[in-house]
Design a protein around this motif. Structure first.
Motif, PDB file in Angstrom:
ATOM      1  N   LYS A   1       0.846  -1.191   0.000  1.00  0.00           N
ATOM      2  CA  LYS A   1       0.000   0.000   0.000  1.00  0.00           C
ATOM      3  C   LYS A   1       0.882   1.242   0.000  1.00  0.00           C
ATOM      4  O   LYS A   1       1.839   1.340   0.766  1.00  0.00           O
ATOM      5  N   ILE A   2       0.547   2.180  -0.882  1.00  0.00           N
ATOM      6  CA  ILE A   2       1.245   3.458  -0.918  1.00  0.00           C
ATOM      7  C   ILE A   2       0.199   4.567  -0.917  1.00  0.00           C
ATOM      8  O   ILE A   2      -0.967   4.335  -1.266  1.00  0.00           O
ATOM      9  N   ASP A   3       0.628   5.758  -0.532  1.00  0.00           N
ATOM     10  CA  ASP A   3      -0.333   6.854  -0.469  1.00  0.00           C
ATOM     11  C   ASP A   3      -0.695   7.322  -1.884  1.00  0.00           C
ATOM     12  O   ASP A   3      -0.036   6.985  -2.864  1.00  0.00           O
ATOM     13  N   GLU A   4      -1.767   8.080  -1.977  1.00  0.00           N
ATOM     14  CA  GLU A   4      -2.294   8.523  -3.276  1.00  0.00           C
ATOM     15  C   GLU A   4      -1.292   9.357  -4.067  1.00  0.00           C
ATOM     16  O   GLU A   4      -1.195   9.234  -5.281  1.00  0.00           O
ATOM     17  N   GLU A   5      -0.549  10.210  -3.374  1.00  0.00           N
ATOM     18  CA  GLU A   5       0.419  11.066  -4.069  1.00  0.00           C
ATOM     19  C   GLU A   5       1.479  10.226  -4.783  1.00  0.00           C
ATOM     20  O   GLU A   5       1.801  10.468  -5.947  1.00  0.00           O
TER      21      GLU A   5
END
Length: 91
Positions: free
Chosen positions: A6-10
């Protein structure tokens, strides 16, 4: 075996932008998986720098930092003793 990360939207957006730019500039479509695999392979080659980037302190200096310091050195032609340094620092 497939794993989810999982990675952030940015960062997801940046990955998608890079994916689009690779296609635009090279005419080659790459998957996000291929991009991430390339990043990991390249990062593995410079793992010491990556490991050092997680340290709270950069002491001792990395090899690239040492090289940068050496590039900035020059000789003033004046011999400096420890006493000279002490006098300057402590009066």
């Amino acid at each position: 075996m497939t794993a989810a990360v999982k990675i952030d939207e940015e960062r997801k957006d940046r990955l998608e932008e890079l994916q689009a730019e690779v296609r635009l500039r090279t005419g080659t479509s790459v998957t996000q998986k291929e991009l991430l695999e390339r990043f990991i392979d390249e990062a593995y080659e410079s793992r010491e720098e990556i490991i050092d980037s997680f340290r709270e302190s950069t002491v001792p200096l990395s090899e690239s930092e040492k090289a940068a310091m050496r590039r900035g050195r020059f000789s003033s032609g004046v011999e400096t003793t420890e006493e000279d340094i002490d006098d300057t620092l402590y009066g």
